[in-house]
Every structure is written in C-alpha cells, then in structure tokens.
Design an enzyme around this catalytic site. Sequence first.
Site, mmCIF file in Angstrom:
data_model
loop_
_atom_site.group_PDB
_atom_site.id
_atom_site.type_symbol
_atom_site.label_atom_id
_atom_site.label_comp_id
_atom_site.label_asym_id
_atom_site.label_seq_id
_atom_site.Cartn_x
_atom_site.Cartn_y
_atom_site.Cartn_z
ATOM 1 C CB SER A 93 24.305 -103.732 73.003
ATOM 2 O OG SER A 93 26.049 -103.787 72.012
ATOM 3 C CE1 TYR A 112 26.415 -103.668 77.669
ATOM 4 C CE2 TYR A 112 27.020 -104.375 75.201
ATOM 5 C CZ TYR A 112 26.208 -103.065 76.270
ATOM 6 O OH TYR A 112 25.735 -102.172 75.697
HETATM 7 P P1 NAP Z 1 27.382 -94.561 80.013
HETATM 8 O O1 NAP Z 1 28.004 -92.865 79.033
HETATM 9 O O2 NAP Z 1 28.021 -94.862 80.385
HETATM 10 O O3 NAP Z 1 25.479 -93.732 80.165
HETATM 11 C C1 NAP Z 1 25.355 -94.231 81.355
HETATM 12 C C2 NAP Z 1 23.545 -93.662 81.857
HETATM 13 O O4 NAP Z 1 23.252 -94.967 82.355
HETATM 14 C C3 NAP Z 1 23.724 -92.853 82.375
HETATM 15 O O5 NAP Z 1 23.465 -91.238 82.617
HETATM 16 C C4 NAP Z 1 24.003 -93.764 84.089
HETATM 17 O O6 NAP Z 1 23.417 -92.242 84.918
HETATM 18 C C5 NAP Z 1 22.982 -94.553 83.866
HETATM 19 N N1 NAP Z 1 22.789 -95.199 84.993
HETATM 20 C C6 NAP Z 1 24.249 -96.552 84.311
HETATM 21 N N2 NAP Z 1 24.148 -97.053 85.606
HETATM 22 C C7 NAP Z 1 22.145 -97.349 86.596
HETATM 23 C C8 NAP Z 1 21.128 -97.739 87.293
HETATM 24 N N3 NAP Z 1 21.294 -98.907 88.236
HETATM 25 N N4 NAP Z 1 20.013 -96.964 87.209
HETATM 26 C C9 NAP Z 1 19.747 -96.084 86.040
HETATM 27 N N5 NAP Z 1 20.592 -95.276 85.424
HETATM 28 C C10 NAP Z 1 22.324 -95.835 85.252
HETATM 29 O O7 NAP Z 1 26.345 -95.281 79.120
HETATM 30 P P2 NAP Z 1 26.085 -94.980 76.854
HETATM 31 O O8 NAP Z 1 27.259 -95.735 76.178
HETATM 32 O O9 NAP Z 1 25.499 -93.951 76.872
HETATM 33 O O10 NAP Z 1 24.898 -96.712 77.031
HETATM 34 C C11 NAP Z 1 23.601 -96.265 77.202
HETATM 35 C C12 NAP Z 1 23.108 -97.089 76.935
HETATM 36 O O11 NAP Z 1 23.497 -98.149 74.837
HETATM 37 C C13 NAP Z 1 23.387 -98.402 77.445
HETATM 38 O O12 NAP Z 1 21.765 -99.337 77.510
HETATM 39 C C14 NAP Z 1 23.976 -99.487 76.670
HETATM 40 O O13 NAP Z 1 24.483 -100.855 77.093
HETATM 41 C C15 NAP Z 1 23.974 -98.491 75.491
HETATM 42 N N6 NAP Z 1 25.021 -99.183 74.130
HETATM 43 C C16 NAP Z 1 26.066 -98.140 74.358
HETATM 44 C C17 NAP Z 1 26.587 -98.335 73.675
HETATM 45 C C18 NAP Z 1 28.305 -97.644 72.963
HETATM 46 O O14 NAP Z 1 29.644 -98.128 72.442
HETATM 47 N N7 NAP Z 1 28.176 -96.538 73.923
HETATM 48 C C19 NAP Z 1 26.371 -99.474 72.644
HETATM 49 C C20 NAP Z 1 25.846 -100.202 72.006
HETATM 50 C C21 NAP Z 1 24.613 -100.515 72.972
HETATM 51 P P3 NAP Z 1 25.285 -92.318 86.237
HETATM 52 O O15 NAP Z 1 25.727 -90.937 85.833
HETATM 53 O O16 NAP Z 1 23.848 -91.273 87.468
HETATM 54 O O17 NAP Z 1 25.594 -93.486 87.091
#
Ligand code: NAP
Length: 250
Positions: free
Chosen positions: A145, A159
């Site tokens: 991130s 985080y």
């Molecule tokens: P999201 O929409 O909240 O989706 C999270 C995904 O991870 C879901 O498929 C969830 O599955 C799964 N997950 C959560 N906890 C888990 C666990 N303990 N074991 C296995 N799977 C798990 O998140 P996102 O925004 O797509 O983020 C994805 C990645 O990008 C993360 O690493 C996040 O830190 C990074 N990121 C995101 C942003 C942003 O602005 N969105 C920015 C920077 C970095 P379930 O639904 O089954 O729980």
Amino acid sequence: MNEARVLLVTGGSRGIGAEIALGAAVAGWSVAVNYASDAQAADAVVRRIEAGGGKAFAVKADIAAEGAIMDMFAEIDRRHGRLDGLVNNAGVVDVKARVDEMSLARIERMMRINVIGTILCAREAVKRMSTRHGGKGGSIVNISSVASVLGSAGEYVDYAASKGAVDTFTVGLAREVAEEGIRVNAVRPGTIDTEIHASGGQPDRVERVSGSIPMKREGKASEIAAAVLWFLSEQASYATGSILTVSGGR
Ligand code: NAP
C-alpha cells in the site's frame, strides 16, 4: 493433471483480488480464488471466470491461521499438482485510531493477516515453485500500500507498518530466490474504490480522500490488477524485487 499455469490469489473473492483473479483467467491462468468467509462472493468470481471460458475454483482459508494455509495449498496440490504464481492480496485495515489507543489484539490481527499470512503463503509457494525444491519457477506479487510510505498518521499506523514489512519482505525474498526461477514483486495501491474502507468504519473515505490525490480521483481495482498482471507475465521477465506505486500520484 491440469496443464494451465496455476495461480493462487489470496482474498480473490472481492475488491482488488477479484479483479486480479478475473484478469488472470483471461490471461490463461487457472485461478484458485481464496476467501475467508464470503463463499458467495468467491463463487460469483468463479462463475464469472467459467462463463468467460476460464478455469477457477474457490478455496476457503483464513490467512491468519497457518493450519488453514497448509490445507489450502494441499487442496491446490490435490487439484492441480502444480503452482506457478501467487498473489498475496488478502489484507485488512481497522477502525481509525491513534497508536496510543490501539489494543494488542488489534495490532496482532493486523500483523497476523497482512504480514505473517503473506510470509507463510510465500513460504508454501516457494516450496512448490523453486528449482531448489524441484519446481519450475514462478512469480509472486505482494499487495502492499502507498500507506507504507505515507505512514497513515492518525488513521492506522499499524496498517502502514504492516505494509512496510510487506515491502521489505518483497525485496529480501526476491534476492533470496532470484537464482531459483522465482520473481517476487509488489504493487503499492493508493486509494482504491473497494469495500475495505467500510470495513474500517469509513464508508465515505474514498470520497473524502479523492480531492487530495494529485489526479483528483480514486483508483479502480482493475487499475491495480493491470499492474499485478504485468508482474505475473513474461513481459516482466527481468523485474524482481520491484515495488510499483499505482496511486494517482500520491
Ligand atoms: P476488500 O475489498 O476488503 O477485500 C478483501 C479480500 O480479502 C476479500 O476477498 C476477503 O475475503 C479477503 N480476506 C480478508 N481477510 C482475510 C483473511 N484473514 N484470510 C483470507 N482472505 C481474507 O479489500 P481490497 O481493498 O480489495 O484490498 C486488497 C488488498 O489491497 C489488501 O491487501 C489491502 O491492504 C490492499 N490495498 C487496498 C487499498 C484500497 O484503497 N482498497 C489501498 C492500498 C492497498 P472475505 O470477503 O471472505 O473476508
């Protein structure tokens, strides 16, 4: 045995991970779509991939638990007998807090999923892909991130620190396995429109933050998936230990 290259996307059921899974299937990967609790969302991604003529299956595993990770890799071994790629995408935030307000339970959960889970999944992937272990090589992409650089003061420094660990792990593992056919890279997303913000108690975060982004807009999950797919592809054959920031200039 399935002959298509096999890719595991952790947290592949929603948000950025779902876009990576969908794009990878179009690129010819057979995709293991990991999820923690939302089986319906994972099944929906698998159905969309299959409807497009691709191959995928859903695999439940809480990345916070080593036993569940081991079972997930054993399931991939059983189904495919090979692994060629891993995207360490599963990650969580928490509610907005200062460090002097954070509980041990919160910090442990953050590190267990974002850092330890990432390292354990990479360990299992290296055991299967490294030429040192009889594998044919492969590619690992870690989702970091831009918080790892910005620090997320007053919001979630824990985080940001977990993503700093992901950055360092990416560089170190890349150098460790560079001679063993495995490339390891990371993508640092900026603010992306997914449900992660609501899960941290800030459903309006994207709207609130987007004005401070140099490009004056949030990113789309597909814009992160494009960078990940490039790292996974042969076009990135000389890229390892690289961390690509995709953040609209943040
Ligand atoms: P999201 O929409 O909240 O989706 C999270 C995904 O991870 C879901 O498929 C969830 O599955 C799964 N997950 C959560 N906890 C888990 C666990 N303990 N074991 C296995 N799977 C798990 O998140 P996102 O925004 O797509 O983020 C994805 C990645 O990008 C993360 O690493 C996040 O830190 C990074 N990121 C995101 C942003 C942003 O602005 N969105 C920015 C920077 C970095 P379930 O639904 O089954 O729980």
